[in-house]
Design a protein around this motif. Sequence first.
Motif, mmCIF file in Angstrom:
data_model
loop_
_atom_site.group_PDB
_atom_site.id
_atom_site.type_symbol
_atom_site.label_atom_id
_atom_site.label_comp_id
_atom_site.label_asym_id
_atom_site.label_seq_id
_atom_site.Cartn_x
_atom_site.Cartn_y
_atom_site.Cartn_z
ATOM 1 N N THR A 243 -4.838 10.501 5.554
ATOM 2 C CA THR A 243 -4.555 11.926 5.512
ATOM 3 C C THR A 243 -3.046 12.151 5.527
ATOM 4 O O THR A 243 -2.277 11.314 5.988
ATOM 5 N N GLY A 244 -2.645 13.313 5.011
ATOM 6 C CA GLY A 244 -1.254 13.740 5.086
ATOM 7 C C GLY A 244 -1.097 14.840 6.127
ATOM 8 O O GLY A 244 -2.017 15.136 6.882
ATOM 9 N N LEU B 156 -9.483 12.906 10.614
ATOM 10 C CA LEU B 156 -9.765 11.487 10.819
ATOM 11 C C LEU B 156 -10.785 11.265 11.928
ATOM 12 O O LEU B 156 -11.561 10.304 11.881
ATOM 13 N N THR B 157 -10.787 12.141 12.925
ATOM 14 C CA THR B 157 -11.808 12.036 13.968
ATOM 15 C C THR B 157 -13.197 12.251 13.379
ATOM 16 O O THR B 157 -14.153 11.535 13.705
ATOM 17 N N THR C 259 -2.625 7.650 8.625
ATOM 18 C CA THR C 259 -1.871 8.876 8.353
ATOM 19 C C THR C 259 -0.683 8.528 7.466
ATOM 20 O O THR C 259 0.115 7.655 7.787
ATOM 21 N N SER C 260 -0.573 9.228 6.350
ATOM 22 C CA SER C 260 0.510 8.970 5.398
ATOM 23 C C SER C 260 1.070 10.295 4.897
ATOM 24 O O SER C 260 0.670 10.785 3.865
ATOM 25 N N ILE D 192 -4.585 3.383 11.809
ATOM 26 C CA ILE D 192 -3.263 2.953 11.358
ATOM 27 C C ILE D 192 -2.359 4.178 11.459
ATOM 28 O O ILE D 192 -2.620 5.203 10.827
ATOM 29 N N VAL D 193 -1.305 4.088 12.252
ATOM 30 C CA VAL D 193 -0.422 5.226 12.485
ATOM 31 C C VAL D 193 0.753 5.154 11.511
ATOM 32 O O VAL D 193 1.529 4.202 11.535
ATOM 33 N N GLY D 194 0.870 6.143 10.660
ATOM 34 C CA GLY D 194 2.025 6.265 9.779
ATOM 35 C C GLY D 194 2.818 7.494 10.162
ATOM 36 O O GLY D 194 2.311 8.616 10.074
#
Length: 214
Positions: A8-9, A43-44, A57-58, A86-88
């Motif tokens: 997601t953005g 995302l949840t 997250t991107s 994955i944390v972006g």
Amino acid sequence: MGYDSLWTGDRVLAPYVPGAPCPSGDGEMPRAYENHMDPQVALTFAASHTTRVHLGTSNLNGLWLPPIMLARALTTLDLLSQGHLIVGLGLGWMPDEYTAVSVPWKGRGARLDETPDVPEEYWAGDVFSHRGPLLTIPETVGGLKPRQRPGPPVLLAAFTPGGLRRIGRRLDGWLLVVIPIAHLTDMWDVIRKEAVQADRDPSALRTALRLNPA
């Protein structure tokens, strides 16, 4: 469908005339940005429907939440996704959004430089506190821990020398977008050299390349 990950953005505004041009394409904001859901809530929801796919997250604009609340939110999401987060993190590019969320645009680079320290410390021990150049968090018991240990991987969207240094020396990888290959490889070399100087294994660093197809 065979995907390994879903991303997601993070947008809170979609003005017809942004305060700064969109950094990709012709400078126009894609109208799809008018429909952005909250990335962590989305995302949840996705986490409740998969046991295999990684969720990223991107990128998540890391300064729009107080760092302690960011750490709590990421920890919660990693737990609910059974360790698939994955944390972006990034800064975003539009001053209008910073105005909307009452966060100063000025000094954002220095704040982003310190922000990833807070989740890292939050995940590390049973007692947590933080005192840095810009952020102070009083001592507390830190009972909530992510499923992934020592924590979910943290990638940073960065293109400045300071950001590239932090990736190589501290973080798990680079969140990048499509740029000319010569620039990409030059920056990747900087990241790898910084990792070596910090006694880290550069081959362990990961990348996630975002392409926004027209």
